[in-house]
Scaffold this active site. Sequence first.
Site, short mmCIF file in Angstrom:
data_model
loop_
_atom_site.label_atom_id
_atom_site.label_comp_id
_atom_site.label_asym_id
_atom_site.label_seq_id
_atom_site.Cartn_x
_atom_site.Cartn_y
_atom_site.Cartn_z
N HIS A 40 11.54 3.81 3.05
CA HIS A 40 10.76 4.46 3.87
C HIS A 40 11.06 4.01 5.38
CE1 HIS A 40 7.22 6.14 5.65
NE2 HIS A 40 6.74 4.93 6.05
N ASP A 54 9.89 4.41 9.13
CA ASP A 54 8.93 5.27 10.07
C ASP A 54 9.61 5.71 11.24
OD1 ASP A 54 6.23 4.85 8.91
OD2 ASP A 54 6.37 2.74 9.37
N ASP A 103 3.04 7.38 2.92
CA ASP A 103 2.24 6.55 3.80
C ASP A 103 1.48 6.91 4.99
OD1 ASP A 103 2.00 3.87 5.08
OD2 ASP A 103 3.47 3.99 6.48
N HIS A 114 3.04 10.35 11.24
CA HIS A 114 1.80 9.77 11.03
C HIS A 114 1.65 8.38 11.66
CE1 HIS A 114 4.48 7.89 7.77
NE2 HIS A 114 3.84 6.69 8.20
#
EC number: 3.2.1.24
Length: 880
Positions: free
Chosen positions: A100, A102, A212, A417
């Site tokens: 993952h 970001d 997330d 997000h």
Amino acid sequence: MIAAPDPEKMFQVSRAELAVFHRDVYKLLVDLELLLGIAKGLGEDNQRSFQALYTANQMVNVCDPAQPETFPVAQALASKFFGQRGGESQHTIHAMGHCHIDTAWLWPFKETVRKCARSWVTVVQLMERNPEFIFACSQAQQLEWVRSYYPGLHARLQEFACRGQFVPVGGTWVEMDGNLPSGESMVRQFLQGQNFFRQEFGKMCSEFWLPDTFGYSAQLPQIMRSCGIKRFLTQKLSWNLVNSFPHHTFFWEGLDGSQVLAHFPPGDSYGMQGSVEEVLKTVAKNRDKGRTNHSAFLFGFGDGGGGPTQTMVDRLKRLCNTDGLPRVQLSSPERLFSALEGHSEQLCTWVGELFLELHNGTYTTHAQIKKGNRECERILHDVELLSSLALARSAQFLYPAALLQDLWRLLLLTQFHDVVTGSCIQLVAEEAICHYEDIRSHGNTLLSAAAAALCAGEPGPEGLLIVNTLPWKRTEVLALPRSGGAHSLALVTVPSMGFAPAPTPTSLQPLLPQQPVFVVQETDSSVTLDNGIIRVRLDPTGRLTSLVLVASGREAIAEGAMGNQFVLFDDVPLYWDAWDVMDYHLETRKPVLGQAGTLAVGTEGGVRGSAWFLLQISPNSRLSQEVVLDVGCPYVRFHTEVHWHEAHKFLKVEFPARVRSPQATYEVQFGHLQRPTHYNTSWDWAQFEVWAHRWMDLSEHGFGLALLNDCKYGASVRGNVLSLSLLRAPKSPDATVDMGRHEFTYALMPHKGSFQDAGVIPAAYSLNFPLLALPAPGPAPAAAWSAFSVSSPAVVLETVKQAETSPQGRTLLLRLYEAHGSHTDCWLHTSLPVQEAVLCDLLERRDPTGPLLLRDNRLKLTFTPFQVQSLLLVLQPPPN
């Protein structure tokens, strides 16, 4: 915990060493680590635990680090233990490599480009060394960056995708926030993402992968299903602060009844490392034992990237099928979900939104980003509509498809997000605001070009074109530019999704039969505004003492209470500063009291009446507001300017309503939902701060009060008090967040009957989509013209654009949805030269049932509650 970055921070390397890697020693260490993990994890009541401990002890006894020839003896002991197999009933763990990243958070976008390259080079090496290793990768934007900056790496990823080891998942452009983007923005996330995956990797994603983000809209199941996705994976609800979510594998049913199979990895993480403790937790914490016997296990360093390591892979290989442990297999999302689908008859169903009981400060943090997001969604909507109309009316107009795709991708990027939520560093926020400026600038240029095309061929001097981009007729007050930079107020009427010529000073519409706005300032300095629909009374400090629906005489403000009351709260969360607002902040409520004598009349009546006032919020922050009432308008607007310089404070505005109801209604993507106004249960209490889009409403039988806004998302209704969250002041990870000047508008609308019948939904649209006064190179057409109209007030025509795959660009895509929550039939009328009409899904794939019956330029459409339908209209060639 996460402080703002220190740009002066320095690091010093004090020592560097070369080392020789001993693979036999490494293997022994992996085995010992796993054996000790089993001994500890299974506990002293488990026989297998002691077997693991004694095996480790024997290995230590026979192994001499100075004598490498003893290593195989120790390894044979470990192999004997791990070779003892479990039974067929063991739970199966599907271990998938994951990383993952970001897209922006504590680092800027450009650093993410490098993170992707570094992480995926590691993944490529792992796939080369481990043919059974499978890596799941989401976010088309990140893959597009690698394609652009590292084409060789991208080619390798494509190669491993063909082998089935590199598996694109998610289907979206980025892992967007699940609450704040509009319905259309969510559709574009999938449209851009799925098209990219199909073009670059030969297939579209079958799983929506959003591990997330900070909650999940009740409309996501319908959007997923119409984008070819029926599987969903996340883990974020394990972060709930109050209630433990009751399932890990279940069917999720959306607002319209659409269902998807949802799975939350029971290990409650997307960054596992392959330890025994994590494997055992995955089984022990599974809340659907007995209903399913399969779980996901996502391993690899995440958030900042890195991904899996060889040690993680080796641990999981060693645990593949060992007695006393669940089965572990290196697997893929397809294998996992296929296994879950094969035994899904006993699964439970969760209906409605997946509300995260944490991070609800993100609905408000960084107001400029929230405003930029809402404005850019509006601009792109308007540009697409006007460009579509110009395409239909002008043979010379070229639809700006490539530029619009670039602008949409910029907006979708900022909906990641940790960006649109405001939970990012200052550098990221500044980049996002620059992206919004680019969208505004290009959008305004495209609007002017479309307006010019609509007026092409008209002789004479330049004029103004008044454009309505909404699917209903509007009569509103508009400020029209005049010579010398002046403006004049005019009452204009514009048909649905069409235009009208701007009135000249000598042709302004008379007010009759509508009552003009009356403005009266009383001897006590209070001000009353009245347009015959609503009557507003402000006290000398600007607070709302009365709001009356004139026809019925019904008062909307609670007896003895004040509306438009600004309130300050202390806002010091336990852990995540920019993310969280805690329920205990409600105990620190401090009304901001104004000073009598600051209220003054602004516009004195006629087509518009207004009053304005100043308010000192604190020694460092101040507010000014103009309260505006227009002729014929069912709501009163509050144009607000705030100079905000606070630390850990939360500013809200409250409206106590003379309404009693156990539920309030909030707009969400393509619809609305109800949430409680009471705290009966811990689930109710956890929703002390919620999110909404353009409106929320509190209604009892026959009467209600709606609060509209043009760029806010945080909201709540507690008892009878409607509260809109305006500004926060967290200090990490961005110490400057929300400091400075802000402008925004909210509005209050009392109504008779239900909010559906009273027109709250179109009112909120009108507040967010003002009429456009666009300069035209020639005079505006002499007559008003409408492109589209819909017969049912329950159906909203949300989007008009050129279809993605359109021969000669002569096909339009229309998106409509049912907004009231009802079964309804409606007629779509168009004045465009339509040759064929056919339904399609959200990816614009045609319905195999074929064309619809088109009669007198009308189409009959049938909707179920909150259903979204898309329609392809093939236009006839324009006349030469």
